[in-house]
Design a protein around this motif. Structure first.
Motif, PDB file in Angstrom:
ATOM      1  N   VAL A 240      20.423 -11.664  -8.192  1.00  0.00           N
ATOM      2  CA  VAL A 240      20.055 -11.674  -6.774  1.00  0.00           C
ATOM      3  C   VAL A 240      19.075 -10.536  -6.513  1.00  0.00           C
ATOM      4  CG1 VAL A 240      20.896 -11.548  -4.398  1.00  0.00           C
ATOM      5  CG2 VAL A 240      22.311 -12.623  -6.169  1.00  0.00           C
ATOM      6  N   ALA A 241      17.933 -10.895  -5.927  1.00  0.00           N
ATOM      7  CA  ALA A 241      16.889  -9.902  -5.632  1.00  0.00           C
ATOM      8  C   ALA A 241      16.797  -9.700  -4.129  1.00  0.00           C
ATOM      9  CB  ALA A 241      15.548 -10.360  -6.187  1.00  0.00           C
ATOM     10  N   ASN A 242      16.761  -8.453  -3.738  1.00  0.00           N
ATOM     11  CA  ASN A 242      16.526  -8.124  -2.334  1.00  0.00           C
ATOM     12  C   ASN A 242      15.021  -7.940  -2.153  1.00  0.00           C
ATOM     13  OD1 ASN A 242      16.312  -7.042   0.222  1.00  0.00           O
ATOM     14  ND2 ASN A 242      18.140  -5.776   0.035  1.00  0.00           N
ATOM     15  N   LEU A 243      14.373  -8.905  -1.500  1.00  0.00           N
ATOM     16  CA  LEU A 243      12.909  -8.905  -1.367  1.00  0.00           C
ATOM     17  C   LEU A 243      12.437  -8.232  -0.096  1.00  0.00           C
ATOM     18  CD1 LEU A 243      12.069 -12.506  -2.662  1.00  0.00           C
ATOM     19  CD2 LEU A 243      12.105 -10.354  -3.928  1.00  0.00           C
ATOM     20  N   ASN A 244      13.330  -7.455   0.562  1.00  0.00           N
ATOM     21  CA  ASN A 244      12.874  -6.700   1.734  1.00  0.00           C
ATOM     22  C   ASN A 244      11.854  -5.642   1.334  1.00  0.00           C
ATOM     23  OD1 ASN A 244      14.404  -8.138   3.569  1.00  0.00           O
ATOM     24  ND2 ASN A 244      16.196  -6.813   3.310  1.00  0.00           N
ATOM     25  N   THR A 245      11.918  -5.211   0.081  1.00  0.00           N
ATOM     26  CA  THR A 245      10.871  -4.357  -0.502  1.00  0.00           C
ATOM     27  C   THR A 245      10.482  -4.936  -1.855  1.00  0.00           C
ATOM     28  OG1 THR A 245      12.480  -2.892  -1.555  1.00  0.00           O
ATOM     29  CG2 THR A 245      11.683  -2.271   0.652  1.00  0.00           C
ATOM     30  N   VAL A 246       9.217  -4.819  -2.214  1.00  0.00           N
ATOM     31  CA  VAL A 246       8.734  -5.306  -3.512  1.00  0.00           C
ATOM     32  C   VAL A 246       7.857  -4.238  -4.141  1.00  0.00           C
ATOM     33  CG1 VAL A 246       8.833  -7.774  -2.964  1.00  0.00           C
ATOM     34  CG2 VAL A 246       6.772  -6.458  -2.390  1.00  0.00           C
ATOM     35  N   TRP A 247       7.610  -4.406  -5.425  1.00  0.00           N
ATOM     36  CA  TRP A 247       6.721  -3.491  -6.139  1.00  0.00           C
ATOM     37  C   TRP A 247       5.348  -4.130  -6.311  1.00  0.00           C
ATOM     38  CZ3 TRP A 247      10.349  -1.765 -10.724  1.00  0.00           C
ATOM     39  CH2 TRP A 247      11.273  -0.842 -10.236  1.00  0.00           C
ATOM     40  N   ALA A 248       4.330  -3.327  -6.103  1.00  0.00           N
ATOM     41  CA  ALA A 248       2.959  -3.715  -6.440  1.00  0.00           C
ATOM     42  C   ALA A 248       2.609  -3.015  -7.744  1.00  0.00           C
ATOM     43  CB  ALA A 248       1.994  -3.324  -5.330  1.00  0.00           C
ATOM     44  N   ASN A 249       2.619  -3.752  -8.839  1.00  0.00           N
ATOM     45  CA  ASN A 249       2.340  -3.181 -10.168  1.00  0.00           C
ATOM     46  C   ASN A 249       0.892  -3.442 -10.553  1.00  0.00           C
ATOM     47  OD1 ASN A 249       4.883  -2.209 -10.469  1.00  0.00           O
ATOM     48  ND2 ASN A 249       5.515  -3.605 -12.103  1.00  0.00           N
ATOM     49  N   PHE A 250       0.153  -2.374 -10.876  1.00  0.00           N
ATOM     50  CA  PHE A 250      -1.246  -2.474 -11.278  1.00  0.00           C
ATOM     51  C   PHE A 250      -1.396  -2.018 -12.723  1.00  0.00           C
ATOM     52  CE2 PHE A 250      -1.245  -1.774  -6.695  1.00  0.00           C
ATOM     53  CZ  PHE A 250      -2.116  -2.765  -6.256  1.00  0.00           C
ATOM     54  N   ASP A 251      -2.396  -2.572 -13.408  1.00  0.00           N
ATOM     55  CA  ASP A 251      -2.736  -2.135 -14.760  1.00  0.00           C
ATOM     56  C   ASP A 251      -3.932  -1.195 -14.684  1.00  0.00           C
ATOM     57  OD1 ASP A 251      -0.786  -3.624 -16.086  1.00  0.00           O
ATOM     58  OD2 ASP A 251      -2.010  -5.423 -16.010  1.00  0.00           O
ATOM     59  N   ALA A 252      -3.737   0.035 -15.101  1.00  0.00           N
ATOM     60  CA  ALA A 252      -4.819   1.022 -15.118  1.00  0.00           C
ATOM     61  C   ALA A 252      -5.189   1.319 -16.562  1.00  0.00           C
ATOM     62  CB  ALA A 252      -4.390   2.305 -14.412  1.00  0.00           C
ATOM     63  N   TYR A 253      -6.475   1.207 -16.896  1.00  0.00           N
ATOM     64  CA  TYR A 253      -6.933   1.485 -18.248  1.00  0.00           C
ATOM     65  C   TYR A 253      -6.906   2.992 -18.508  1.00  0.00           C
ATOM     66  CZ  TYR A 253      -8.380  -3.334 -17.983  1.00  0.00           C
ATOM     67  OH  TYR A 253      -8.367  -4.685 -17.822  1.00  0.00           O
ATOM     68  N   GLU A 254      -6.799   3.335 -19.771  1.00  0.00           N
ATOM     69  CA  GLU A 254      -6.588   4.735 -20.118  1.00  0.00           C
ATOM     70  C   GLU A 254      -7.731   5.630 -19.649  1.00  0.00           C
ATOM     71  OE1 GLU A 254      -6.553   5.487 -24.354  1.00  0.00           O
ATOM     72  OE2 GLU A 254      -7.290   3.475 -24.727  1.00  0.00           O
ATOM     73  N   LYS A 255      -8.928   5.054 -19.505  1.00  0.00           N
ATOM     74  CA  LYS A 255     -10.046   5.861 -19.022  1.00  0.00           C
ATOM     75  C   LYS A 255      -9.965   6.116 -17.516  1.00  0.00           C
ATOM     76  CE  LYS A 255     -13.151   4.316 -22.691  1.00  0.00           C
ATOM     77  NZ  LYS A 255     -14.362   3.563 -23.045  1.00  0.00           N
TER      78      LYS A 255
END
Length: 578
Positions: A240-255
C-alpha cells in the motif's frame, strides 16, 4: 660555275628545310621531355596498401593491384586535415564561431527523471497468522483502501484452536487469572482487536473465518496473493502506497554533480502539463554513482494531495545557481558543435583563417549549462570551430579517408574495431521509441543496399521512396534534450538530400554515387542515437574513385553495393556497432 651555284642553292634550301623540320621537332622533344619531367612529380599508391608510394604507375608490389595516383588536391595539408570547396561550404550552410571565455547566458542545469512512490510512506500489509484466504476484498492494483477497511477473511486452524482456549480460560479467569490473561494476549499478538476478543468470549462461539483489516490508508501498488491461496504468518498480502507525497527522481550525470547540493531550489515540469511549473527543493543526492549509466539520483519530495502526479510519469527539472565556477572563466561551446561517438566527444576545428581547411579534434567536456558545454580540455581561446553543419563536415572527412567520428585513423588503413554506443545513448538520453523509428529507416536502407548489390535500379528507387516516408514520420520530440534534436535535424537533412538524389538519379551508377553520402549520414545517426541490434559498417577501398566508401549491413558477409556482381566480395568489416 653554274653547276656549283645550283648545288649551293640546293644545299641552302635543304639546310633551311632541315632546320625548319628538325629544329621544330627538337623543340617539341624538349617540351615533351620537360612535360615528362614534370609528370615524375606525380606519386602512385595502392588502394589496399597506402604505405606504398612509387614515382611511376604499375602494379602494387604487395598485392599486384593497379596503382592509383595520389590525390594532390590536399597537398600541403597535414595528414588529418582536409579541405572543402567554397561551393560545398555554401550549399551545406556550414557555419563556424570563435571559441572564447564566453559568459554563458543561462547557467541552468537540465535534468530528466520520473515520478516514483515515496518509499517512506509505503506499507506492506501482512497476515499475522497462517491460514487459507476464504475471501479477498481487494481485486486490483490501484484500488484505494482506508485504515480499518476489511481486506480479507482467512480461515486459520491455529486461530480456531486459540479461540477455543479463550472460551475455556474465560470460565477460569477467577481461579486462574494468569492463564486467562495469557490467552487474550496471544490473540492480541495475532492482531485481533479488544472488541473481537470480547465478542468471542461473551458469545462462547468460535469464528471459523477471521477478518483482516487495513492498518493504513493508501493506494494498492501491488497485490501479492490471490483468493483461495494459503498464507503463512508474516507473509505480505498487499503493498500500500500513500500517494499524498511522491518522489521526483532525476538522473544527474557525473559531470553535473559539482553543481548540485541538498536544499537547492529546482523547478519541475511534467510532460502531462508542460505549462505548469512546480517549485521544490533537492532533498537527497545519492552518494553512490551508478556505474552502468554514470548517473546519480537527485530527489525532491512533492506534495500530491490532489493526485496530479502519477508514479512513472516523466518529468524535467531545471536548477539555476552557481556552478561552482566563475562564469566569466568558463570556456564553453554550443552543443551543436559536438559529435558524440562511444566514449569520445569531437569537434571540427577550422585550421586556416583564409581557407576552408578542417581537422577533427577530441575534447573533454564538463558540465552542460543551458545549450552550451564547458570545455575541460582540447580547445583554446581563439580556436575556430564548426557550429552548424558539423555532420556534413564529418561526412567530408570520411569521404576523403581522414580522421573522423567513425574512425580515429585514416579509413584506408582498414582499422577494425567495435564501437560501443551505450555511453553515447546515455549522454544523449535517447528514447527507445526514437530508436524504433530509426530502425525502420535502416530496414529500408538494407533493401536499397541489396538492390544495388543486385544491380536493380528500380527496386533501389522504390526502397528510397519508402525510406523518405519513414524519415518524414520521425518524431524528433522523442529526443529529450534540445541539443539532440538539433543534431538529428542536421543528420536528417543529409540523409534526405542523399535519398532524394537516389530517387532522381538517371541510372544505377549515379544512385551508387549518392549512396555514399546516405551511408555516412545513417551511420552517424546510428552511432549518435543507438539502435537495438548489431550493425556492421563495411568498407571498400576501390569505391568512390579509389578513395574508399563504406556501407551498413546486418550480416558479416561482404556484398558490395558499389560494384554489384563485378566485385561482389570486395571489401571488409570496418566497424561493428553494438
Amino acid at each position: 660555275m653554274k653547276n656549283y651555284l645550283v648545288y649551293i642553292i640546293i644545299l641552302a634550301i635543304g639546310l633551311f628545310f632541315g632546320w625548319l623540320f628538325f629544329g621544330s621537332s627538337s623543340n617539341e622533344s624538349t617540351v615533351h621531355s620537360h612535360d615528362k619531367h614534370e609528370k615524375t612529380d606525380q606519386m602512385w599508391t595502392c588502394a589496399m596498401h597506402p604505405q606504398i608510394m612509387l614515382p611511376e604507375s604499375g602494379d602494387c608490389p604487395v598485392c599486384g593491384m593497379d596503382l592509383i595516383p595520389v590525390d594532390t588536391e590536399n597537398s600541403g595539408l597535414l595528414a588529418n586535415q582536409f579541405k572543402l570547396t567554397e561551393n560545398a561550404m555554401a550549399l551545406a550552410n556550414i557555419q563556424t564561431s570563435i571559441v572564447g571565455h564566453n559568459e554563458v547566458e543561462s547557467n541552468t542545469i537540465k535534468l530528466s527523471g520520473k515520478i516514483v512512490e515515496n518509499e517512506e510512506a509505503n506499507t506492506v500489509q501482512v497476515s499475522y497468522f497462517s491460514g487459507r484466504i476464504e475471501r479477498l476484498n481487494i481485486n486490483f492494483t490501484g484500488d484505494q483502501v482506508r485504515k480499518g477497511q476489511l481486506l480479507a477473511t482467512i480461515y486459520s486452524p491455529e486461530l480456531f484452536a486459540a479461540q477455543q482456549e479463550l472460551i475455556t480460560a474465560a470460565s477460569l479467569k477467577t481461579s486462574q487469572p494468569a492463564l486467562y490473561k495469557a490467552v487474550r494476549n496471544k490473540l492480541k499478538l495475532w492482531k485481533l482487536s479488544e472488541r473481537q476478543i470480547n465478542t468471542i468470549e461473551t458469545s462462547g462461539q468460535v469464528k471459523e473465518n477471521i477478518p483482516v483489516y487495513a492498518t493504513v490508508s493508501g493506494t494498492v501498488s501491488e497485490k501479492l496473493v490471490e483468493q483461495g491461496g494459503y498464507v503463512k504468518q508474516g507473509q505480505p498480502l498487499l503493498k500500500v502506497a500513500n500517494l499524498n507525497t511522491v518522489w521526483a527522481n532525476f538522473d544527474a550525470y557525473e559531470k553535473q554533480i559539482t553543481g548540485l547540493k541538498e536544499g537547492q531550489p529546482i523547478s519541475i515540469t511534467t510532460n502531462a502539463n508542460p505549462n505548469a511549473t512546480i517549485n521544490a527543493k533537492i532533498s537527497f543526492i545519492d552518494p553512490v554513482l551508478n556505474t552502468k549509466t554514470r548517473t546519480v539520483i537527485v530527489r525532491a519530495v512533492l506534495d500530491n494531495t490532489a493526485l496530479q502526479f502519477k508514479p512513472g510519469m516523466f518529468i524535467e527539472g531545471s536548477i539555476s545557481g552557481d556552478i561552482n565556477m566563475n562564469k566569466k572563466q568558463l570556456l564553453s561551446i554550443p552543443s551543436t558543435a559536438i559529435l558524440w561517438t562511444g566514449k569520445r566527444s569531437v569537434v571540427y576545428l577550422k585550421t586556416d583563417l583564409n581557407a576552408p581547411v578542417f581537422e577533427m579534434r577530441e575534447v573533454t567536456l564538463g558540465n552542460k549549462i543551458g545549450d552550451h558545454y564547458v570545455i575541460v580540455d582540447g580547445l583554446n581561446t581563439g580556436d575556430e570551430i564548426v557550429t552548424h553543419g558539423t555532420f556534413t563536415v564529418d561526412a567530408a572527412a570520411q569521404l576523403q579517408g581522414k580522421k573522423s567520428m567513425m574512425s580515429t585513423k585514416n579509413s584506408k588503413t582498414k582499422e577494425h574495431h567495435a564501437v560501443d554506443v551505450s555511453n553515447a545513448m546515455t549522454k544523449n538520453e535517447t528514447s527507445l521509441k526514437f530508436q524504433e523509428q530509426l530502425k525502420k529507416i535502416l530496414d529500408e536502407y538494407i533493401l536499397l543496399k541489396d538492390a544495388l548489390v543486385k544491380d536493380d535500379a528500380d527496386i533501389a528507387k522504390k526502397a528510397s521512396i519508402a525510406m523518405i516516408k519513414n524519415i518524414e514520420a520521425i518524431n524528433v520530440k522523442l529526443l529529450i534534450d534540445i541539443s539532440n534534436q538539433n543534431q538529428w535535424i542536421q543528420i536528417e537533412d543529409q540523409i534526405k538530400r542523399a535519398t532524394h538524389a537516389i530517387i532522381n538519379a538517371p541510372d544505377i551508377k549515379e544512385q551508387r554515387n549518392h549512396f555514399i553520402g546516405l551511408s555516412i549520414g545513417l551511420t552517424n545517426a546510428i552511432q549518435t542515437f543507438g539502435i537495438s541490434q548489431k550493425v556492421y559498417s563495411q568498407f571498400c577501398p576501390m569505391a568512390n574513385n579509389n578513395k574508399g566508401a563504406s556501407w551498413l549491413s546486418l550480416d558479416k558477409e561482404i556484398r558490395n553495393p558499389y560494384f554489384g556482381n563485378n566485385m561482389l566480395t570486395c571489401g571488409s568489416i570496418q566497424q561493428t556497432i553494438e
